[in-house]
Design an enzyme around this catalytic site. Structure first.
Site, PDB file in Angstrom:
ATOM      1  N   GLU A 303       0.807  -1.226   0.000  1.00  0.00           N
ATOM      2  CA  GLU A 303       0.000   0.000   0.000  1.00  0.00           C
ATOM      3  C   GLU A 303       0.836   1.270   0.000  1.00  0.00           C
ATOM      4  O   GLU A 303       0.413   2.313  -0.496  1.00  0.00           O
ATOM      5  CB  GLU A 303      -0.949   0.027   1.221  1.00  0.00           C
ATOM      6  N   ASP A 345      31.782  16.932 -23.235  1.00  0.00           N
ATOM      7  CA  ASP A 345      32.604  17.867 -23.988  1.00  0.00           C
ATOM      8  C   ASP A 345      33.913  18.054 -23.212  1.00  0.00           C
ATOM      9  O   ASP A 345      33.992  17.696 -22.034  1.00  0.00           O
ATOM     10  CB  ASP A 345      31.842  19.187 -24.136  1.00  0.00           C
ATOM     11  N   ASP A 612      27.926  22.316 -22.260  1.00  0.00           N
ATOM     12  CA  ASP A 612      27.479  23.660 -21.911  1.00  0.00           C
ATOM     13  C   ASP A 612      27.391  24.590 -23.107  1.00  0.00           C
ATOM     14  O   ASP A 612      27.071  25.760 -22.967  1.00  0.00           O
ATOM     15  CB  ASP A 612      28.418  24.276 -20.868  1.00  0.00           C
ATOM     16  N   ASP A 616      26.490  21.405 -28.092  1.00  0.00           N
ATOM     17  CA  ASP A 616      26.194  20.231 -27.271  1.00  0.00           C
ATOM     18  C   ASP A 616      24.699  19.948 -27.166  1.00  0.00           C
ATOM     19  O   ASP A 616      24.300  18.861 -26.741  1.00  0.00           O
ATOM     20  CB  ASP A 616      26.747  20.428 -25.846  1.00  0.00           C
ATOM     21  N   ASN A 680       3.409 -14.867   3.209  1.00  0.00           N
ATOM     22  CA  ASN A 680       2.341 -14.926   4.214  1.00  0.00           C
ATOM     23  C   ASN A 680       1.040 -15.443   3.613  1.00  0.00           C
ATOM     24  O   ASN A 680       0.346 -16.279   4.201  1.00  0.00           O
ATOM     25  CB  ASN A 680       2.114 -13.539   4.822  1.00  0.00           C
ATOM     26  N   ASP A 709       3.535  -1.363   7.359  1.00  0.00           N
ATOM     27  CA  ASP A 709       3.667  -0.263   6.402  1.00  0.00           C
ATOM     28  C   ASP A 709       4.166   1.011   7.068  1.00  0.00           C
ATOM     29  O   ASP A 709       4.958   1.763   6.487  1.00  0.00           O
ATOM     30  CB  ASP A 709       2.325  -0.005   5.705  1.00  0.00           C
TER      31      ASP A 709
END
Length: 883
Positions: A303, A345, A612, A616, A680, A709
């Site tokens: 959950e 680069d 940059d 690029d 389980n 949980d």
């Protein structure tokens, strides 16, 4: 001010054909630009320069998505059935809302935590993106100023240079060798030229009109001024964005979560009906069997998965921001952590931001201030994007010369572009002497020079002179210097505006030698990336000699490399194989960088591109993760998913590690929870066949899930082993099923031994007989004790196994969990253990457990952890990794 939703149609063809004065009159603006009052009026009428790509999700819809997931709908259905059976149609003395209350609490906890984290994620993303400034140069009240793109209004005068994004739809009123990339609008690969004066234009599409520039395109080279004719949703880009909403493709991580949810739902659809059928047949109470079957379905549900995922992402984004990494797109974190190839680069990324001008040499190899003065005039008077070399030239000139005493006026310029790799200015001194001064790549300078200046004597450029020049340049390159040439031409003839054709018959007068040293942290950062199994590939437009010199200093093997010409000569199929063998690529153009990046992805790599510059941007778009820096040009920042506040590869490595931590903690919850829940429920199925009563009541399953949980809320704050962080992490959906089938039945073994211990040994000993031999009251007590025994054992085993499954190592000996994780999970165990001894436990049918039970519990849990550790070793040996 929000954008106006109404779109205004722009008559592009008419505006494109207006004369410049008519354009100014059309928008009621002068060459001084708009004033503040007029700006406010226009913004009030037309809104801000923002595009509504899609309506922001309303808060009420965010609430609905948080609280009504497929899993919570199952919980609410169970609550409805429980309300009917345990309250509406039950006898007054048996009426109870405890089950309904617990289910509602479970839904509220899961939904509220998901809602809080979703809101936090939206807020964090907005705050982080606000840190990334994208501005435009606008002329208002007679002066140019930098303002955010969204503040631009119709009628504004915009100044453009190489690297700028077009901030709105513009009518060009002045242009100098202006070339734009319109790829985002038209898909055209090649730049198109724009100009200020052209009449009788007719075009099948507005983008072909030569006097207009459109939002979404960017300046490849040249300079210009333009008047804004449309902003925001009124632009062509805005209209397209509203007409077509393109949903981003799902990441592998998102697909994995979706497949996991489908897997769990399939198990529900198989397990729940089986449990209902078996219990209905063996116990005879079909309503109780139905309620129990729904509880089993809930038991298979993680959950808290949405909350765990969102919390991890938000926590990780904030942590990465503190390390100097901004995540523009929060879902990019998965790809960041999964990245196994980083393309980068060279200039400004591997090397320092500040290039130093070491030498200004004449062709004889001697320091010469005349060469420096010419270079200064070129760099100072050019209006395009001043790069690092321009800044170094200006700084060196200010230190060595006295540029404030220079008496020159600029006549014209020919801006830089990537095709010819040079730029020129034309200046005139106080005596009327005009000079064209050009600087650029030495090869390109030789191509436009007919003469050379050796020893103050100008002579024709012969093959011998050319070889002498190239030999000097090669020597400097081998020492790690970046070298460009400087040439000049006195009293150039003028026919109209100066253009590229005028760059001819030049006199080459000298060189500029720049030292672009590696950053101090680069070598250490590359070693760290290698340890984390991220391969680094250098994709640069620079030449081989300079690139090799830098790479050798930072520990990259530069003995083998591919050039742009080599790449062009190969087919894509051939190139896809070759790029795996090389780490250094030189003299690449922007499209070649993008092609290599795309082919690496197609080869199965998760690829990041760090850049940059303008050149690029295509590669950053082609990468899984586009990485830029806060100081990058606009188009690079807009193309990026991740922005580094510092151009430091150590920061990048820290970001990769953070991404892997996030991935690991999410996988921790998913795998451990689904496997233990499956185990389980598998145990419940088996027990239902043999036990004369339900192995656990629906409310017990819900209470167990609630405590577990809540304990898992601390998982995002847990540690990850250093070994785990060394490898790139990619989602493999099939690993969830394998993990469940390995570790689920492992837990079932001890569930069944607990059933046997309780049913055949402990409870008959405690109550003086077996279940069948007891009266009704005795059987009720037997059942309550059995439920309490399995409830406590399930909680202990399910929680403690987290410590074993959170690491491939020996828990607590070789791998220690975080204090937050340890504290919260142990508190969960304590609360669950105490419940049978309280009035709350009694109200839900649990009883005080006999003292001998605790000895059996300790033996069972220890044996379970030991077996899980052994199975874990086998699993890792079989599949290579645990999480």
């Amino acid at each position: 001010m929000k954008n106006m939703k109404m779109n205004r149609t722009v008559d592009y063809v008419r505006i494109a054909n207006l004369k410049i004065k008519e354009v100014l009159d059309e928008f009621n603006v002068t060459f001084e630009g708009l004033n503040k009052e007029r700006v406010a009026e226009i913004r009030q009428e037309f809104g801000s320069n923002k595009i509504d790509y899609a309506e922001k999700t309303p808060f009420w819809l965010t609430v609905v998505k948080a609280y009504f997931t497929p899993f919570t709908l199952i919980l609410l259905a169970l609550a409805g059935i429980s309300f009917v059976t345990e309250y509406l149609i039950a006898n007054s003395e048996d009426q109870s809302l405890v089950t309904v209350f617990l289910i509602v609490v479970l839904v509220l906890i899961s939904g509220t935590m998901s809602l809080i984290q979703s809101v936090n994620a939206d807020n964090a993303a907005e705050e982080l993106q606000a840190m990334v400034k994208v501005e435009a140069t606008v002329k208002r009240d007679g002066r140019y100023q930098e303002i955010p793109l969204e503040e631009i209004v119709r009628g504004d005068l915009i100044k453009l240079a190489a690297g700028d994004m077009i901030p709105a739809d513009l009518r060009i009123i002045q242009a100098k060798d202006l070339f734009l990339s319109q790829a985002s609008l038209t898909g055209e690969s090649y730049p198109v030229e724009k100009m200020s004066n052209r009449v009788n234009q007719a075009a099948d599409t507005p983008t072909n009109l030569e006097t207009l520039a459109f939002m979404g395109s960017n300046v490849v080279s040249g300079s210009a001024e333009g008047i804004v004719i449309a902003t925001g949703n009124d632009t062509m880009f805005g209209q397209v964005a509203q007409e077509v909403t393109v949903e981003a493709p799902k990441t592998s991580f998102e697909e994995g979560i979706e497949k996991t949810s489908h897997l769990l739902i399939k198990f529900m659809l198989i397990m729940a009906p089986l449990v209902v059928l078996i219990n209905g047949v063996t116990k005879g109470d079909w309503l109780q069997a139905l309620l129990f079957g729904l509880s089993v379905a809930v038991g298979l549900t993680p959950e808290m998965l949405p909350m765990i995922v969102t919390t991890n992402l938000v926590k990780g984004s904030n942590a990465m921001a503190k390390e100097g990494t901004i995540i523009k797109n929060i879902n990019a974190i998965q790809n960041f952590g999964a990245m196994d190839v980083l393309c980068t680069d060279k200039t400004g990324t591997l090397t320092q931001d500040k290039i130093v001008l070491e030498y200004h040499l004449n062709l004889d190899g001697q320091e010469d201030d005349r060469v420096l003065r010419h270079a200064y005039l070129n760099s100072f008077y050019q209006t395009g994007l001043k790069n690092l070399m321009d800044r170094a030239i200006i700084e060196a000139s200010q230190q060595r010369l006295e540029p404030h005493t220079f008496q020159y006026e600029k006549v014209d310029e020919i801006p830089f572009d990537f095709a010819r790799r040079r730029m020129s200015v034309v200046v005139e001194d106080a005596f009327g002497k005009a000079q064209m001064i050009t600087k650029g790549a030495v090869e390109e300078m030789l191509a436009v020079s007919d003469f050379v200046d050796f020893g103050g004597v100008v002579s024709p450029l012969t093959e011998a002179a050319k070889n002498r020049v190239l030999e000097n340049v090669r020597r400097l390159n081998n020492e790690g210097f970046r070298v460009i040439g400087v040439a000049q031409k006195t009293n150039p003839s003028l026919v109209g505006e100066f253009s590229v054709e005028d760059e001819a018959e030049m006199v080459l007068i000298g060189y500029l030698a720049f030292l672009d040293p590696p950053k101090e942290t680069t070598k250490a950062a590359l070693e760290a990336l290698k340890e984390h199994q991220v391969a680094v590939k250098v994709l640069t437009g620079d030449n081989a000699l300079v690139t090799q010199a830098i790479c050798e200093q930072i520990g990259l093997d530069a003995s083998r490399y591919l050039t742009g010409d080599d790449v062009a000569a190969l087919s894509e199929a051939e190139l896809a194989g070759v790029i795996e063998e090389y780490s250094i690529f030189v003299k690449l153009n922007p499209s070649q960088k993008a092609t290599i990046t795309r082919l690496l992805r197609e080869n199965g790599h998760v690829v990041g591109f760090l850049g940059d510059g303008i050149n690029d941007a295509p590669a950053m778009r082609a990468a899984d993760v586009g990485i830029s820096v806060d100081t990058a040009v606009d188009i690079a920042k807009e193309s990026a998913d991740v922005i580094l506040l510092e151009k430091d590869l150590m920061v990048l490595e820290q970001g990769i590690v953070s991404g892997r931590k996030i991935f690991g903690n999410i996988m921790k919850y998913i795998k451990a929870t689904t496997s233990s829940n499956f185990g389980n429920m598998f145990s419940v199925l088996i027990a239902s066949i043999f036990l004369p009563f339900l192995p656990m009541l629906p409310i017990h399953l819900l209470f167990l899930g609630l405590i577990y949980d809540i304990s898992c809320i601390a998982i995002p704050w847990d540690k990850m082993d250093e070994d785990y962080l060394e490898k790139p992490k990619q989602w493999r959906a099939d690993s969830i099923g394998k993990f469940m089938f390995w570790f689920g039945p492992t837990s079932s073994i001890f569930d069944i031994t607990t059933f046997a211990l309780l049913f055949f040994v402990l409870l008959p000993r405690e109550l003086g007989g077996n279940y069948a031999g007891l009266n009704a009251d005795g059987q009720e007590l037997f059942t309550a004790l059995f439920h309490a025994g399995w409830f406590v054992m399930s909680l202990w085993s399910q929680t403690l196994v987290l410590y074993a499954l959170r690491t491939e190592k020996l828990p607590f000996v070789e791998s220690i969990p975080s204090k937050a994780f340890l504290t919260v999970t142990l508190l969960g165990i304590i609360v669950g253990t105490v419940i049978p001894f309280t009035s709350l436990g009694a109200s839900i049918g649990l009883m005080n457990l006999p003292s001998l039970y605790w000895l059996g519990l300790a033996i069972t849990v220890v044996a379970y952890i030991v077996l899980v550790t052994v199975v874990k070793h086998w699993y890792v040996k079989a599949y290579g990794e645990l999480l």
